[in-house]
Write a protein that holds these residues in place. Structure first.
Motif, PDB file in Angstrom:
ATOM      1  N   ILE A  63      49.904  33.016  81.134  1.00 41.45           N
ATOM      2  CA  ILE A  63      50.975  32.611  80.363  1.00 41.45           C
ATOM      3  C   ILE A  63      50.792  32.726  78.812  1.00 41.45           C
ATOM      4  O   ILE A  63      51.971  32.541  78.434  1.00 41.45           O
ATOM      5  CB  ILE A  63      50.904  30.987  80.911  1.00 41.45           C
ATOM      6  CG1 ILE A  63      51.307  30.790  82.337  1.00 41.45           C
ATOM      7  CG2 ILE A  63      51.944  30.107  79.958  1.00 41.45           C
ATOM      8  CD1 ILE A  63      50.799  29.353  82.815  1.00 41.45           C
ATOM      9  N   MET A  64      49.719  32.250  78.194  1.00 40.99           N
ATOM     10  CA  MET A  64      49.615  32.446  76.800  1.00 40.99           C
ATOM     11  C   MET A  64      49.699  33.957  76.209  1.00 40.99           C
ATOM     12  O   MET A  64      50.081  34.171  75.018  1.00 40.99           O
ATOM     13  CB  MET A  64      48.429  31.967  76.431  1.00 40.99           C
ATOM     14  CG  MET A  64      47.111  32.677  76.808  1.00 40.99           C
ATOM     15  SD  MET A  64      45.591  31.765  76.220  1.00 40.99           S
ATOM     16  CE  MET A  64      45.613  32.425  74.705  1.00 40.99           C
ATOM     17  N   ASP A  72      51.908  25.215  75.486  1.00 39.35           N
ATOM     18  CA  ASP A  72      53.105  24.754  75.872  1.00 39.35           C
ATOM     19  C   ASP A  72      54.411  26.141  75.618  1.00 39.35           C
ATOM     20  O   ASP A  72      54.588  26.267  74.319  1.00 39.35           O
ATOM     21  CB  ASP A  72      53.755  23.442  75.325  1.00 39.35           C
ATOM     22  CG  ASP A  72      54.910  23.142  75.902  1.00 39.35           C
ATOM     23  OD1 ASP A  72      55.710  23.940  76.473  1.00 39.35           O
ATOM     24  OD2 ASP A  72      55.510  21.950  75.483  1.00 39.35           O
ATOM     25  N   ALA A  73      54.507  26.852  76.659  1.00 35.87           N
ATOM     26  CA  ALA A  73      55.423  27.817  76.305  1.00 35.87           C
ATOM     27  C   ALA A  73      56.700  27.414  75.528  1.00 35.87           C
ATOM     28  O   ALA A  73      57.414  28.201  74.862  1.00 35.87           O
ATOM     29  CB  ALA A  73      55.661  28.791  77.658  1.00 35.87           C
ATOM     30  N   THR A  74      57.211  26.267  75.925  1.00 37.62           N
ATOM     31  CA  THR A  74      58.630  25.825  75.375  1.00 37.62           C
ATOM     32  C   THR A  74      58.537  25.451  74.218  1.00 37.62           C
ATOM     33  O   THR A  74      59.360  25.741  73.367  1.00 37.62           O
ATOM     34  CB  THR A  74      58.751  24.724  76.035  1.00 37.62           C
ATOM     35  OG1 THR A  74      58.074  23.531  75.716  1.00 37.62           O
ATOM     36  CG2 THR A  74      58.969  24.786  77.569  1.00 37.62           C
ATOM     37  N   ARG A  93      60.128  36.032  80.081  1.00 34.27           N
ATOM     38  CA  ARG A  93      59.267  37.193  79.808  1.00 34.27           C
ATOM     39  C   ARG A  93      60.100  38.357  79.113  1.00 34.27           C
ATOM     40  O   ARG A  93      59.295  38.973  78.122  1.00 34.27           O
ATOM     41  CB  ARG A  93      58.404  37.808  81.033  1.00 34.27           C
ATOM     42  CG  ARG A  93      57.622  36.812  81.334  1.00 34.27           C
ATOM     43  CD  ARG A  93      56.477  37.478  82.427  1.00 34.27           C
ATOM     44  NE  ARG A  93      55.343  36.430  82.601  1.00 34.27           N
ATOM     45  CZ  ARG A  93      54.263  37.028  82.918  1.00 34.27           C
ATOM     46  NH1 ARG A  93      53.990  37.901  83.087  1.00 34.27           N
ATOM     47  NH2 ARG A  93      53.226  35.982  82.910  1.00 34.27           N
ATOM     48  N   TYR A  94      61.322  38.555  79.356  1.00 29.60           N
ATOM     49  CA  TYR A  94      62.009  39.611  78.646  1.00 29.60           C
ATOM     50  C   TYR A  94      62.280  39.160  77.211  1.00 29.60           C
ATOM     51  O   TYR A  94      62.183  39.975  76.259  1.00 29.60           O
ATOM     52  CB  TYR A  94      63.370  40.021  79.445  1.00 29.60           C
ATOM     53  CG  TYR A  94      63.433  40.991  80.288  1.00 29.60           C
ATOM     54  CD1 TYR A  94      63.559  42.554  79.618  1.00 29.60           C
ATOM     55  CD2 TYR A  94      63.358  41.277  81.440  1.00 29.60           C
ATOM     56  CE1 TYR A  94      63.590  43.590  80.164  1.00 29.60           C
ATOM     57  CE2 TYR A  94      63.263  42.244  82.324  1.00 29.60           C
ATOM     58  CZ  TYR A  94      63.462  43.479  81.678  1.00 29.60           C
ATOM     59  OH  TYR A  94      63.436  44.649  82.507  1.00 29.60           O
ATOM     60  N   GLY A  95      62.634  37.708  77.070  1.00 31.83           N
ATOM     61  CA  GLY A  95      62.843  37.447  75.751  1.00 31.83           C
ATOM     62  C   GLY A  95      61.786  37.305  74.981  1.00 31.83           C
ATOM     63  O   GLY A  95      61.680  37.722  73.743  1.00 31.83           O
ATOM     64  N   ILE A  96      60.477  36.950  75.537  1.00 30.74           N
ATOM     65  CA  ILE A  96      59.156  36.998  74.685  1.00 30.74           C
ATOM     66  C   ILE A  96      58.720  38.608  74.418  1.00 30.74           C
ATOM     67  O   ILE A  96      58.250  38.882  73.126  1.00 30.74           O
ATOM     68  CB  ILE A  96      58.231  36.382  75.630  1.00 30.74           C
ATOM     69  CG1 ILE A  96      58.447  34.860  75.905  1.00 30.74           C
ATOM     70  CG2 ILE A  96      56.773  36.627  74.968  1.00 30.74           C
ATOM     71  CD1 ILE A  96      57.654  34.204  76.743  1.00 30.74           C
ATOM     72  N   ILE A 121      55.524  27.661  85.867  1.00 30.01           N
ATOM     73  CA  ILE A 121      54.665  27.064  85.152  1.00 30.01           C
ATOM     74  C   ILE A 121      54.763  27.502  83.856  1.00 30.01           C
ATOM     75  O   ILE A 121      54.702  28.837  83.456  1.00 30.01           O
ATOM     76  CB  ILE A 121      53.137  27.680  85.778  1.00 30.01           C
ATOM     77  CG1 ILE A 121      52.871  27.083  87.116  1.00 30.01           C
ATOM     78  CG2 ILE A 121      51.987  26.674  84.847  1.00 30.01           C
ATOM     79  CD1 ILE A 121      51.642  27.314  87.678  1.00 30.01           C
ATOM     80  N   VAL A 122      54.858  26.537  82.813  1.00 30.84           N
ATOM     81  CA  VAL A 122      55.047  26.736  81.454  1.00 30.84           C
ATOM     82  C   VAL A 122      53.812  26.429  80.548  1.00 30.84           C
ATOM     83  O   VAL A 122      53.861  26.772  79.322  1.00 30.84           O
ATOM     84  CB  VAL A 122      56.346  26.102  80.798  1.00 30.84           C
ATOM     85  CG1 VAL A 122      57.555  26.884  81.716  1.00 30.84           C
ATOM     86  CG2 VAL A 122      56.434  24.546  80.957  1.00 30.84           C
TER      87      VAL A 122
END
Length: 323
Positions: free
Chosen positions: A232-233, A105-107, A138-141, A273-274
Motif C-alpha cells: 500500500i505505501m 493513510d493513502a488519502t 494506482r494509475y494516478g499514483i 484498503i487505503v
C-alpha cells in the motif's frame, strides 16, 4: 470475628460472581436472539444498536441511513464476493518491511489520486468496484496524475465473463481480467447496473467514441500484514475480501470487530484498503467501502488489524500499473 468476616467476604464474592455470570448469560441470550436472521427481516435492529453501544466496545453503531428500510435479503444481494475459491495468483512479498510506519493513510499521502467513495447501489458488484478503484488509484499514483481517470466498474460487471455480474464475482478472476483484458474509464462506460441488472458489454464508448483500455501489468496475492502494508505505501491501495455479519451494516465509527455470538454470515464483500493505524490501543485497517458516503465514516470504516478479523487479511489482491 475474623472467621465471620472471611465467610461474609466469601459469600459476597460468590454473590457478585453470580451477578456477573447472570449478566454475561443475559447478553449471550440477547446476542443469540439477534443472531437469528430471517431474509425478510429489516437489516437494522435498534436493539442490536443499543446493545453494541452500551457494551462500550471498540466501535459504535447506528441506524445507518444507507440501510433504512432494507431487508436482509436485499443486503445479501449486495454481498457479491465469492470467498470460496483459492487464489491461483502468485504471492507477492517484500524482502525488507522494516520501514513500514505505525500509521499510513493513502488519502492524505496521495490526496489527488485516491478517488471518492462510490455506491454500488443494489447490484452485487462490490468485487468490481474495489478492483476498479484500486487500479484507478494506482494509475494516478504511478503516473503522478497524467493518467488519473476514474475507471469503470461496469467494464468488469458487464464484460468479465468469468464472473457473474450483479450476482457476484471472484477477486482472483477480476484481477486476471484486469491483467489480460483491462477496463475503460467510467466516462466511457458509466455504471448503470445499480438496479441489479448489468447492461451488455460494449466495445465502444457510450457516446460512440473509441474505447481505451487500462490494464494491470500483473496480478498478485498478498499474504502477510507487513507485505500488505508495504504494498500500500509503495504502490497504493489494495483490494480485500472478507465475510460480513449483521452487525457490520450498523457500523458508525471506531474499530469494527464482529461479536462472538455472530455465527450466521450474510456473505462475502470486497473493499479497498487505503491505510492503517491504531485507535485506543487497537490496531486497525482503514478501508473505503462502496455503499456511498452516508454509511460509516463518510463511506470508510476501520476494522481490527493483525488478527484476520472476518478474514480481511486472507484474500488481498493487487497489481502493478501497465506501462
Amino acid at each position: 470475628m475474623a472467621n465471620i468476616r472471611i465467610r461474609l467476604f466469601a459469600r459476597m464474592k460468590a454473590a457478585f460472581t453470580l451477578v456477573v455470570l447472570s449478566l454475561v448469560v443475559c447478553q449471550a441470550f440477547a446476542g443469540f436472539e439477534q443472531n437469528i436472521i430471517n431474509d425478510d427481516d429489516l437489516i437494522l435492529d435498534q436493539a442490536l444498536v443499543d446493545s453494541i453501544n452500551s457494551a462500550q466496545g471498540s466501535w459504535k453503531a447506528e441506524m445507518s441511513p444507507r440501510f433504512q428500510g432494507v431487508t436482509v435479503r436485499e443486503v445479501k444481494a449486495l454481498l457479491g464476493t465469492d470467498l470460496s475459491v483459492e487464489s491461483n495468483l502468485p504471492v507477492h512479498s517484500y524482502d525488507d518491511v522494516s520501514d513500514v510506519p505505525a500509521s499510513f493513510d493513502a488519502t492524505t499521502q496521495w490526496p489527488d489520486f485516491i478517488h471518492p467513495i462510490r455506491n454500488q447501489e443494489q447490484c452485487g458488484s462490490c468485487w468490481a468496484f474495489a478492483a476498479s478503484e484500486v487500479l484507478s488509484d494506482r494509475y494516478g499514483i504511478a503516473t503522478n496524475g497524467s493518467e488519473n481517470a476514474v475507471l469503470s466498474p461496469e467494464s468488469l460487471v458487464s464484460c468479465d465473463k468469468t464472473d457473474m455480474g450483479c450476482q457476484g464475482g471472484n477477486l482472483n478472476n477480476a484481477w486476471n481480467f484486469l491483467r489480460d483484458t483491462g477496463i475503460t474509464t467510467d466516462k466511457c462506460f458509466p455504471y448503470t447496473a445499480g438496479g441489479g441488472n448489468a447492461p451488455a458489454c460494449q466495445s465502444t464508448c457510450t457516446d460512440g467514441s473509441a474505447m481505451k483500455l487500462y490494464k494491470s501489468a500483473d496480478a498478485y496475492n498478498l499474504k502477510s500484514v507487513a507485505d500488505i502494508q508495504k504494498d500500500i505505501m509503495t504502490n497504493g491501495p489494495v483490494e480485500a475480501g472478507f465475510t460480513v455479519y449483521k452487525s457490520f451494516m450498523s457500523y458508525k465509527s471506531g474499530v469494527y470487530t464482529k461479536h462472538w455470538y455472530e455465527f450466521s454470515a450474510l456473505g462475502g464483500h470486497a473493499v479497498k484498503i487505503v491505510g492503517w493505524g491504531t485507535e485506543d490501543k487497537t490496531d486497525y485497517w482503514l478501508i473505503a467501502n462502496s455503499w456511498g458516503p452516508t454509511w460509516g465514516l463518510e463511506g470508510f470504516f476501520k476494522i481490527k488489524r493483525g488478527v484476520n478479523e472476518c478474514g480481511i487479511e486472507s484474500q488481498v489482491y493487487a497489481g502493478h500499473v501497465s506501462a
